[in-house]
Design an enzyme around this catalytic site. Structure first.
Site, PDB file in Angstrom:
ATOM      1  N   LYS A  36       0.867  -1.184   0.000  1.00 59.79           N
ATOM      2  CA  LYS A  36       0.000   0.000   0.000  1.00 59.79           C
ATOM      3  C   LYS A  36       0.901   1.231   0.000  1.00 59.79           C
ATOM      4  O   LYS A  36       1.370   1.687   1.036  1.00 59.79           O
ATOM      5  CB  LYS A  36      -0.905  -0.009   1.233  1.00 59.79           C
ATOM      6  CG  LYS A  36      -2.273   0.689   1.015  1.00 59.79           C
ATOM      7  CD  LYS A  36      -2.199   2.162   0.684  1.00 59.79           C
ATOM      8  CE  LYS A  36      -1.973   2.996   1.916  1.00 59.79           C
ATOM      9  NZ  LYS A  36      -1.983   4.475   1.596  1.00 59.79           N
ATOM     10  N   GLU A  76       9.117   1.903  11.410  1.00 62.20           N
ATOM     11  CA  GLU A  76      10.192   2.893  11.306  1.00 62.20           C
ATOM     12  C   GLU A  76       9.503   4.245  11.244  1.00 62.20           C
ATOM     13  O   GLU A  76       8.864   4.588  10.252  1.00 62.20           O
ATOM     14  CB  GLU A  76      11.058   2.642  10.072  1.00 62.20           C
ATOM     15  CG  GLU A  76      12.371   3.398  10.092  1.00 62.20           C
ATOM     16  CD  GLU A  76      12.274   4.767   9.455  1.00 62.20           C
ATOM     17  OE1 GLU A  76      12.158   5.761  10.212  1.00 62.20           O
ATOM     18  OE2 GLU A  76      12.317   4.851   8.223  1.00 62.20           O
ATOM     19  N   CYS A  79      13.546  10.958   7.136  1.00 58.33           N
ATOM     20  CA  CYS A  79      13.331  10.645   8.554  1.00 58.33           C
ATOM     21  C   CYS A  79      14.606  10.770   9.369  1.00 58.33           C
ATOM     22  O   CYS A  79      14.563  11.111  10.553  1.00 58.33           O
ATOM     23  CB  CYS A  79      12.726   9.256   8.710  1.00 58.33           C
ATOM     24  SG  CYS A  79      13.607   7.960   7.817  1.00 58.33           S
ATOM     25  N   GLU A 115       9.364  16.714  15.186  1.00 63.29           N
ATOM     26  CA  GLU A 115       9.736  16.421  13.799  1.00 63.29           C
ATOM     27  C   GLU A 115       8.919  17.313  12.869  1.00 63.29           C
ATOM     28  O   GLU A 115       7.687  17.322  12.916  1.00 63.29           O
ATOM     29  CB  GLU A 115       9.486  14.953  13.463  1.00 63.29           C
ATOM     30  CG  GLU A 115       9.976  14.610  12.070  1.00 63.29           C
ATOM     31  CD  GLU A 115       9.726  13.163  11.684  1.00 63.29           C
ATOM     32  OE1 GLU A 115      10.632  12.547  11.104  1.00 63.29           O
ATOM     33  OE2 GLU A 115       8.626  12.670  11.960  1.00 63.29           O
TER      34      GLU A 115
END
Length: 498
Positions: free
Chosen positions: A191, A266, A301, A400
């Protein structure tokens, strides 16, 4: 030569995307509901394709087909040497279309064309080649328990793996999950993110052309409904996910509420980049720091979003970083002359600008304010911003942002730097620049991060496991270690009569 390549890129940019349907049981399919959603290019805000908006019914079809493929053993029962040949052939088909796929990636989610070709597509090919070569080199274990009893400790594929991908490097990160799961004998339902589906669909189609049996690799498109259906499906044995912590928590909840499926996550990062005064080359440190931080508009990331500089060199080092960041050329990511493209969509840009506005209200000073830069009038472009703060708890140093915003902090000694570096809820990556090996090893043992680069380190390499600590998730992509999360162990105990 460069001019010829630019002309070819321009030609490819006008070509319609090759694969714009879900792939279920070897066939291109629309959503059962008939619903679709547009693919909006961040380059100019124009629609470049329409994709099926898959829902729970489509996910169920895909999972059912993947289960049938697994139970038939058309892939799991194939000799490892044959699986190896299929995966290697698949990698070569992707490599043959590398520039076409890179252009498609740039159009779809704004990655600069050089990065799309070399990093996203290039490392996807390298990853599939590496795992393909490993397919016939993974052995089981034999334990002799006594003179008449032996036991085979066997790796068994889990069954059906659901892989939910991010939009920032979908081909590369997709390959990190597809390679180990497939060579272990699993079937998969892929997906991709709704903001970056086009390359993943083409890769899945090329897998069929390489000889992968129908149903072994399914691909469904859509948003949160499709992802939630996959995470909560009772016949999915494992979900592997790269993305936000918010969605990661939802996946864990869905896994617990359904069939207790395995989960590998992750998630986010707030990586610290520690620059000591005795760094072997401060100029190189500045160049690498800027490229790593801003190369994909901070949409990485592991991006070193916190720059920790020893006080005695802070001012001149920050001046160098600011000068390099300010010199980056921003524009159409398909132009080889540009360094930076747009961020992925308008919502992401608005979120990043909102975080910068919050920093203004906190009184944080910007050594470089990207809001002052003249940018293309269409598309979702931003320029780098560099904030300087004395407060490691400020919002820019804690949250973040996933955008081109760097926060500079200062420290006196390595232990203070370690405390600052470990002072967030994340633990994905870290970097340290120093000529003193005692300092390096002292820090590396104490930094809570899964990946630590020293004096530049290296880019993503498939040989090394990748993942984080704390709220950056758990489980590892890449390396031989990744294979284990898609397998379980079974004992076959044999007693002989003599």
């Amino acid at each position: 030569m460069m001019q010829a390549k630019q002309l070819e890129i321009s030609r490819l940019a006008s070509v319609a995307p090759p694969t714009v349907q879900a792939i279920i049981d070897g066939r291109l399919m629309n959503a059962a509901s008939g619903k679709t959603f547009p693919v909006i290019s961040p380059i100019d805000g124009a629609a470049i394709a329409v994709l099926p908006e898959c829902d729970a019914a489509d996910v169920d079809r895909a999972v059912t087909g993947a289960r049938a493929a697994f139970e038939s053993r058309r892939w799991a029962g194939m000799p490892p040497k044959m699986r190896k040949r299929v995966v290697l052939a698949w990698a070569e088909l992707i490599a043959a279309e590398a520039l076409e796929l890179a252009v498609l990636e740039s159009r779809d989610m704004g990655m600069p064309i050089r990065m799309a070709e070399d990093l996203d597509i290039g490392f996807a090919v390298e990853t599939l080649r590496w795992y393909g070569e490993a397919a016939d080199k993974i052995y089981d274990e034999l334990a002799n328990l006594d003179d008449q009893v032996s036991a085979l400790i066997m790796r068994a594929p889990l069954g059906v793996i659901g892989a939910i991908l991010p939009w920032n490097a979908p081909a590369m990160i997709g390959a990190w999950k597809l390679g180990p799961a497939l060579i272990a004998g699993n079937s998969m339902v892929l997906k991709p993110a709704e903001d970056a589906s086009l390359v993943c669909l083409r890769m899945a189609e090329l897998a069929l052309k390489a000889g992968m049996p129908e149903g072994v690799l399914q691909a469904v498109t859509g948003g949160g409904e499709a992802g939630a259906a996959l995470a909560g499906h009772m016949d999915v044995d494992c979900i592997t996910f790269t993305g936000s912590a918010e969605v990661g928590r939802k996946i864990m909840t869905a896994a617990a509420a359904s069939n207790l499926k395995r989960v590998s996550l992750e998630l986010g990062g707030k990586s610290a980049n520690i620059v000591m005064a005795d760094a072997p080359d401060l100029g190189m440190a500045a160049a690498v720091s800027v490229d790593f931080m801003f190369g994909h508009q901070g949409q990485v990331c592991e991006a070193p979003t916190r720059l920790l500089v020893q006080r005695k060199v802070r001012d001149r080092f920050v001046d160098e970083v600011v000068a390099r960041a300010d010199a980056l050329r921003i524009g159409n990511p398909l132009d080889l002359a540009n360094n930076l493209g747009p961020v992925v969509n308008g919502s992401q840009r608005d979120m990043i600008l909102g975080r910068i506005a919050d920093a203004d209200r906190e009184g944080i000073r910007f050594a470089l304010d990207g809001r002052a830069k003249t940018l293309p009038s269409t598309g979702f472009y931003m320029a780098p911003s560099i904030a300087v703060s004395n407060n490691p708890r400020c919002s820019l140093a804690q949250e973040e942002i996933f955008g081109p915003v760097l926060t500079v902090l200062e420290f006196d000694d390595i232990d203070e730097a370690i405390r600052i570096a470990n002072g967030t809820r994340y633990g994905l990556g870290a970097s340290i620049w120093s000529s003193n090996l005692d300092t390096v090893f002292h820090a590396a043992k104490r930094l809570v991060a899964g990946n630590i680069n020293v004096n530049g380190g290296t880019g993503p390499v498939v040989e090394l496991p990748f993942g984080g600590f704390k709220e950056s998730g758990f489980g590892r992509d890449r390396s031989l270690h990744a294979i284990d999360k898609y397998c379980d162990l079974k004992n076959i105990i044999i007693r002989s009569s003599r």
